[in-house]
Design an enzyme around this catalytic site. Structure first.
Site, PDB file in Angstrom:
ATOM      1  N   ALA A  10       0.813  -1.222   0.000  1.00  0.00           N
ATOM      2  CA  ALA A  10       0.000   0.000   0.000  1.00  0.00           C
ATOM      3  C   ALA A  10       0.843   1.267   0.000  1.00  0.00           C
ATOM      4  O   ALA A  10       0.365   2.347  -0.321  1.00  0.00           O
ATOM      5  CB  ALA A  10      -0.940  -0.001   1.205  1.00  0.00           C
ATOM      6  N   ARG A  15      10.346   7.923  -1.674  1.00  0.00           N
ATOM      7  CA  ARG A  15      11.761   8.130  -2.017  1.00  0.00           C
ATOM      8  C   ARG A  15      12.113   7.708  -3.438  1.00  0.00           C
ATOM      9  O   ARG A  15      13.218   7.978  -3.903  1.00  0.00           O
ATOM     10  CB  ARG A  15      12.655   7.400  -1.002  1.00  0.00           C
ATOM     11  CG  ARG A  15      12.845   8.211   0.273  1.00  0.00           C
ATOM     12  CD  ARG A  15      13.850   7.541   1.183  1.00  0.00           C
ATOM     13  NE  ARG A  15      13.276   6.374   1.838  1.00  0.00           N
ATOM     14  CZ  ARG A  15      13.998   5.357   2.308  1.00  0.00           C
ATOM     15  NH1 ARG A  15      15.320   5.364   2.171  1.00  0.00           N
ATOM     16  NH2 ARG A  15      13.416   4.341   2.903  1.00  0.00           N
ATOM     17  N   LYS A  22       5.487   2.410  -5.736  1.00  0.00           N
ATOM     18  CA  LYS A  22       6.790   1.745  -5.727  1.00  0.00           C
ATOM     19  C   LYS A  22       6.750   0.356  -6.357  1.00  0.00           C
ATOM     20  O   LYS A  22       7.618   0.004  -7.152  1.00  0.00           O
ATOM     21  CB  LYS A  22       7.302   1.665  -4.287  1.00  0.00           C
ATOM     22  CG  LYS A  22       8.630   0.954  -4.181  1.00  0.00           C
ATOM     23  CD  LYS A  22       9.343   1.229  -2.896  1.00  0.00           C
ATOM     24  CE  LYS A  22       8.693   0.556  -1.728  1.00  0.00           C
ATOM     25  NZ  LYS A  22       9.434   0.820  -0.479  1.00  0.00           N
ATOM     26  N   ARG A 437      13.523   3.603 -67.404  1.00  0.00           N
ATOM     27  CA  ARG A 437      14.748   4.378 -67.365  1.00  0.00           C
ATOM     28  C   ARG A 437      14.827   5.162 -68.673  1.00  0.00           C
ATOM     29  O   ARG A 437      14.546   4.611 -69.743  1.00  0.00           O
ATOM     30  CB  ARG A 437      15.904   3.376 -67.294  1.00  0.00           C
ATOM     31  CG  ARG A 437      17.111   3.861 -66.568  1.00  0.00           C
ATOM     32  CD  ARG A 437      18.224   2.881 -66.773  1.00  0.00           C
ATOM     33  NE  ARG A 437      18.256   1.795 -65.810  1.00  0.00           N
ATOM     34  CZ  ARG A 437      18.883   0.643 -66.029  1.00  0.00           C
ATOM     35  NH1 ARG A 437      19.466   0.411 -67.173  1.00  0.00           N
ATOM     36  NH2 ARG A 437      18.903  -0.281 -65.101  1.00  0.00           N
TER      37      ARG A 437
END
Ligand code: UD1
Ligand code: CA
Length: 459
Positions: A10, A15, A22, A437
Site C-alpha cells: 500500500a 523516495r 513503488k 529508365r
C-alpha cells in the site's frame, strides 16, 4: 494445510521520486509486485491477497489472475495492512505468509524453506531474518536462545537493542488464527502511532506461544526504497539470470554487459556478446549468436541465426538467418531460414522467404518475398501513398536491381528482374525484366568544354 499469502503493497514509495507506486517499478522486466508474487508462489497458496493503497487502481489492474486486491485506506501501519489483507480471503487459512511487495531478491526456494521450517516446528510464527553489518533503520530481532521474544523498531529500540545485527525482513509465516487474533490486540503505542505487525510477535510470546526466526542471505532482504536500491536489485537479479543461463550452457563474453529479462527464454549452446538487451516475450534458439549491441524485444531468433548491431521488435528470424550489422526489424518482420537482412535495412510487416537476401540499405514494408530472391542495394517498397498502406509481392528467384522503387500495390513474378534505378509502377510478369529508365545520353568532351567556358573562351 491451507495457505494464504498477504502482500503488503500500500505504501507510496516517496523516495522513488517518480510519483508512481513503488511496487510498479520494474527490475529485469517484472514489476516489484510480480517478483513478490513469483517468490510467494513457492508457498503454494490457496489464495493471495495484495494490500493496495497509493495508486491502488493501477496496482490492482497489474495483478495476475488468482490474486485479489484489498484497499487499505488510510495506511495506518503494517499491522493494519495485514489485518486489511486478511479480509481479502474467502476463508480462514491455517497458515498465512506475509511479505512486502518491495523485496524482489527474495528467492522462491527461501519462501519454500521458510514455510517448511515453520510447518515442521511448533512455532506460532516464523520470521525471515537477515544479519546486517549495518542494521540501522530495521526492526531488531530480540531473542532468548532459540525463541524470539520481540521485534523492536529502530526508533523504539534501547541503545542495547540497537546493537543487535539480526533484523526483521518483514517476511513472516503465521498460524492464521493466531495472527488474526493477535492483530485485534495490538495497539498504536509507538513512536509513529501506527499499528505495527511486529507487535503481534510480543502478543504471541505473551500468550506463551513459540516464535522462531529463519535466517536468509542478507542479499535477499534487500528492499527497494530508492532509485539506487532499484538499480542495485536489478543488477543482482540480472546476475542471477545470467548465472543460471551460463550454467545451462549459454556462452557470454562478459555477463556484466548482458541484459536479459526474466521473461526471456535462451536455449543452451547460444553465444551472447556484450551490450545485448533481450526483453519481453523473446526466445533465442540453440546455436544462435547474438550481439554485440543488439536490442531484441518480443521476437524469436531461430537455431544458428546471427544477429549483430541490430534492433528487433516483434520479429521472427529463421534458422541460420543473418541480421545486421545495423538492421532494424519491426513488428511482423519474418525472415525464413537462411534469409538475410543486412546493413542499414529496415523491414516491417513482411515475409522474406527462404534463402532470400536484402543485403544493403533498403526499406521493405508490407511485402511478401518468395525464396532465393535477391533485393539490390537501396531498394524501397513504396508502401504508403499518403492515405493507405499497400502490399508488394515478389516471387521466387527474383533479382531486384539496385535502387528500384516498387510502387505498391505491385507484383513481381517468379524469375523476373527489375533494372537498377527503375521506378516500378506496373506488375512485372514471370521471367520478364521490368525497366523504367530514360535512354542514356553521353556528351563527348564535356570536361574540356567546361574548362574552356570557365576560361572565357568561345566554344
Ligand atoms: C518494516 C518492519 C521492520 C523491518 C522492515 C524491513 C514494521 C513495523 N516494521 O519497517 O521491522 O525491519 O520493515 O524492511 O512492520 N505497508 C502497507 N501499509 C502500511 C504500511 C506499510 O502496505 O500502512 C507496506 C509498505 O508498502 C511496505 C511494507 O508494508 O511494502 C513495509 O512497510 P515500511 O513502511 O517500509 O516498513 P518499515 O518501516 O521499513
Ligand atoms: Ca521498508
Amino acid at each position: 494445510m491451507s495457505v494464504g499469502v498477504v502482500v503488503l503493497a500500500a505504501g507510496k514509495g516517496t523516495r522513488m521520486k517518480t510519483g508512481k507506486a513503488k511496487v510498479l517499478h520494474e527490475a529485469c522486466g517484472l514489476t516489484l509486485l510480480e517478483w513478490a508474487l513469483r517468490s510467494s508462489a513457492a508457498a503454494d497458496p490457496d489464495e493471495t491477497s495484495v494490500v493496495v493503497g497509493y495508486q491502488g487502481t493501477e496496482v490492482a489492474a497489474a495483478l495476475p489472475d488468482g490474486a485479489v486486491s484489498v484497499v487499505q485506506e488510510p495506511q495506518n501501519g503494517t499491522g493494519h495492512a495485514a489485518q486489511v489483507g486478511l479480509t481479502g480471503f474467502t476463508q480462514a487459512h491455517e497458515t498465512v505468509v506475509v511479505l512486502p511487495g518491495d523485496m524482489p531478491l527474495l528467492h522462491p526456494d527461501t519462501i519454500a524453506s521458510l514455510v517448511a521450517s515453520h510447518t515442521e516446528s511448533d512455532a506460532a510464527a516464523t520470521i525471515l531474518t537477515v544479519d546486517l553489518d549495518d542494521p540501522f533503520g530495521y526492526g531488531r530481532v530480540v531473542a532468548e536462545g532459540e525463541s524470539v521474544t520481540a521485534i523492536v523498531e529502530q526508533r523504539d529500540a534501547t541503545p542495547e537493542q540497537r546493537t543487535i545485527s539480526e533484523v526483521n525482513t518483514s517476511v513472516y509465516v503465521f498460524d492464521g488464527a493466531l495472527l488474526a487474533d493477535g492483530l485485534e490486540r495490538i495497539g498504536t503505542d509507538n513512536d509513529q502511532g501506527e499499528q505495527y505487525l511486529t507487535d503481534v510477535i510480543a502478543v504471541l510470546v505473551g500468550d506463551g506461544h513459540m516464535v522462531r526466526s529463519f535466517g536468509a542471505d542478507h542479499e535477499e532482504g534487500l528492499g527497494v526504497n530508492s532509485q539506487g536500491q532499484l538499480a542495485e536489485a536489478a543488477s543482482l537479479l540480472r546476475g542471477r539470470i545470467n548465472t543460471d543461463l551460463m550454467e545451462s550452457g549459454v556462452w557470454m563474453l562478459d555477463p556484466t554487459r548482458v541484459y536479459i529479462d526474466a521473461s526471456v527464454d535462451v536455449a543452451s549452446g547460444t553465444e551472447i556478446y556484450p551490450d545485448t538487451y533481450l526483453t519481453g516475450r523473446t526466445r533465442i534458439e540453440t546455436g544462435a549468436c547474438i550481439g554485440p549491441s543488439v536490442q531484441i524485444n518480443d521476437s524469436t531468433i531461430g537455431e544458428g541465426a546471427r544477429v549483430l548491431n541490430a534492433v528487433l521488435n516483434g520479429a521472427t528470424v529463421g534458422t541460420q538467418a543473418m541480421v545486421g550489422p545495423f538492421a532494424y526489424l519491426r513488428p511482423g518482420a519474418v525472415l525464413a531460414a537462411g534469409a538475410k537482412a543486412g546493413a542499414y535495412v529496415e523491414i516491417k510487416n513482411s515475409e522474406i522467404g527462404e534463402g532470400s537476401k536484402v543485403p544493403h540499405l533498403s526499406y521493405i514494408g508490407d511485402t511478401t518475398i518468395g525464396r532465393d530472391t535477391n533485393v539490390g542495394a537501396a531498394t524501397v517498397t513504396v508502401n504508403y501513398d499518403g492515405y493507405a498502406k499497400h502490399r508488394t509481392t515478389i516471387g521466387d528467384r527474383v533479382k531486384i536491381g539496385s535502387d528500384t522503387m516498387l510502387i505498391a500495390p505491385v507484383t513481381i513474378g517468379d524469375d523476373a528482374s527489375t533494372g537498377a534505378g527503375s521506378v516500378i509502377t506496373h506488375d512485372v510478369p514471370e521471367g520478364a525484366l521490368g525497366v523504367e529508365r530514360n535512354l542514356q545520353q553521353n556528351i563527348p568532351d564535356y570536361a574540356e568544354k567546361r574548362r574552356r567556358r570557365a576560361d572565357g573562351e568561345a566554344d
